[in-house]
Design a protein around this motif. Structure first.
Motif, PDB file in Angstrom:
ATOM      1  N   TYR A   8     -48.149  31.785  25.011  1.00 51.70           N
ATOM      2  CA  TYR A   8     -47.867  31.891  26.438  1.00 51.70           C
ATOM      3  C   TYR A   8     -49.165  31.673  27.208  1.00 51.70           C
ATOM      4  O   TYR A   8     -49.758  32.607  27.732  1.00 51.70           O
ATOM      5  N   ASN A  82     -50.856  40.370  37.191  1.00 52.22           N
ATOM      6  CA  ASN A  82     -50.537  39.024  37.667  1.00 52.22           C
ATOM      7  C   ASN A  82     -50.677  38.911  39.176  1.00 52.22           C
ATOM      8  O   ASN A  82     -50.547  39.892  39.901  1.00 52.22           O
ATOM      9  N   GLN A  85     -45.487  36.599  42.053  1.00 47.38           N
ATOM     10  CA  GLN A  85     -44.683  35.447  41.661  1.00 47.38           C
ATOM     11  C   GLN A  85     -44.305  34.616  42.895  1.00 47.38           C
ATOM     12  O   GLN A  85     -44.145  35.143  43.992  1.00 47.38           O
ATOM     13  N   HIS A 120     -36.548  38.495  28.790  1.00 47.16           N
ATOM     14  CA  HIS A 120     -37.810  38.754  29.476  1.00 47.16           C
ATOM     15  C   HIS A 120     -37.570  39.602  30.717  1.00 47.16           C
ATOM     16  O   HIS A 120     -36.578  39.421  31.418  1.00 47.16           O
ATOM     17  N   GLU A 122     -38.900  40.479  34.482  1.00 46.29           N
ATOM     18  CA  GLU A 122     -39.725  39.966  35.570  1.00 46.29           C
ATOM     19  C   GLU A 122     -40.344  41.108  36.366  1.00 46.29           C
ATOM     20  O   GLU A 122     -40.932  40.892  37.426  1.00 46.29           O
ATOM     21  N   GLN A 144     -41.237  31.080  27.369  1.00 46.97           N
ATOM     22  CA  GLN A 144     -41.570  30.904  28.778  1.00 46.97           C
ATOM     23  C   GLN A 144     -42.251  29.565  29.048  1.00 46.97           C
ATOM     24  O   GLN A 144     -42.032  28.949  30.090  1.00 46.97           O
ATOM     25  N   ILE A 148     -40.494  25.321  32.490  1.00 50.16           N
ATOM     26  CA  ILE A 148     -40.747  24.345  33.552  1.00 50.16           C
ATOM     27  C   ILE A 148     -40.231  22.964  33.174  1.00 50.16           C
ATOM     28  O   ILE A 148     -39.811  22.184  34.033  1.00 50.16           O
ATOM     29  N   ILE A 159     -37.545  28.473  39.443  1.00 47.49           N
ATOM     30  CA  ILE A 159     -38.021  29.518  38.552  1.00 47.49           C
ATOM     31  C   ILE A 159     -38.991  30.398  39.337  1.00 47.49           C
ATOM     32  O   ILE A 159     -39.409  30.039  40.437  1.00 47.49           O
ATOM     33  N   LEU A 161     -42.709  32.220  38.927  1.00 47.06           N
ATOM     34  CA  LEU A 161     -43.919  32.285  38.115  1.00 47.06           C
ATOM     35  C   LEU A 161     -45.101  32.715  38.972  1.00 47.06           C
ATOM     36  O   LEU A 161     -45.189  32.323  40.143  1.00 47.06           O
ATOM     37  N   GLU A 165     -49.852  30.887  36.054  1.00 47.06           N
ATOM     38  CA  GLU A 165     -49.050  30.356  34.955  1.00 47.06           C
ATOM     39  C   GLU A 165     -48.557  28.950  35.273  1.00 47.06           C
ATOM     40  O   GLU A 165     -48.495  28.093  34.385  1.00 47.06           O
ATOM     41  N   PHE A 166     -48.202  28.705  36.521  1.00 48.60           N
ATOM     42  CA  PHE A 166     -47.735  27.377  36.916  1.00 48.60           C
ATOM     43  C   PHE A 166     -48.791  26.319  36.639  1.00 48.60           C
ATOM     44  O   PHE A 166     -48.504  25.271  36.061  1.00 48.60           O
ATOM     45  N   LEU A 169     -48.876  25.542  32.968  1.00 47.82           N
ATOM     46  CA  LEU A 169     -47.669  24.943  32.409  1.00 47.82           C
ATOM     47  C   LEU A 169     -47.536  23.472  32.758  1.00 47.82           C
ATOM     48  O   LEU A 169     -47.125  22.665  31.922  1.00 47.82           O
TER      49      LEU A 169
END
Length: 221
Positions: A8, A82, A85, A120, A122, A144, A148, A159, A161, A165-166, A169
């Motif tokens: 991940y 994080n 999102q 998962h 969120e 995960q 995308i 989605i 994120l 993370e975006f 990915l």
């Protein structure tokens, strides 16, 4: 100790057979600081959780705290938080998202379908919003990092994120970030905190030693 991590990026992954990632490296520092012998193993997410739930002297890295997980695991102090999102969708669909400023509106008032990874969490606030209208949620049995690509293929409309993370990915999947929109939503809380989780037989003394090392390694201190 058996230490399980999932694939991940940018948090934890393997590159040329070597474990990498911002959380994985920090977790390894904390374990070494606490002077604990360990073995690292990469597993799919469900197997990593089962390794903690059913294993002995086991740990996994970077999980959100949920009531269900607290029923079978012990938790460290947070090792990372994080960024909030964002809703991520194809730029060609931007007009459909324009009237909505919150996740609650998207879930309840729109016909736009949210893609999430089955099993998962969120985070509690977002999980509760998602449960308001499950017909507008498409759950996929995938890791995960693959979600995308499914968004790009049109399996669902958007989605959720964290921005960090975006960025990773789209690079990993060789997609063009300019094809997507990241939209902040009014009811999305501050980013979720990630923890190390331990099987129930890991002593409180060991966890306290790791916690001290996490705290000493905190860049915000």
């Amino acid at each position: 100790m058996d230490v399980f991590y999932i694939d991940y990026p940018p948090y934890y992954y393997s590159a040329q057979g070597e474990p990498k990632g911002i959380l994985l490296e920090r977790a390894i520092r904390a374990i070494n600081c606490a002077k604990i012998d360990f073995t690292l193993t990469e597993l799919p997410s469900n197997r990593a959780l089962d390794g903690v739930k059913l294993g002995h002297n086991a740990m996994s890295i970077g999980w959100f705290k949920t009531q269900e997980r607290e029923s079978f695991a012990k938790f460290s102090i947070p090792i990372y938080q994080n960024k909030p999102q964002a809703a991520i969708f194809k730029k060609e669909n931007a007009q459909a998202f324009a009237p909505f400023t919150s996740l609650s509106e998207l879930i309840v008032k729109s016909k736009l379908v949210l893609g999430v990874v089955a099993g998962h969490s969120e985070g509690k606030i977002v999980d509760d919003i998602i449960r308001m209208n499950p017909t507008n949620v498409f759950r996929v049995n995938a890791e995960q990092m693959n979600i995308i690509a499914m968004l790009d293929a049109g399996r669902f409309d958007y989605i959720l994120l964290p921005p960090e993370e975006f960025d990773n990915l789209v690079i990993t999947r060789r997609l063009n970030s300019a094809d997507y929109v990241l939209k902040c939503l009014d009811d999305i809380p501050p980013g979720n905190k990630r923890h190390l989780i331990f099987s129930r037989d890991v002593s409180d003394e060991v966890i306290e030693a790791i916690n001290r090392c996490i705290a000493d390694d905190d860049p915000s201190n």
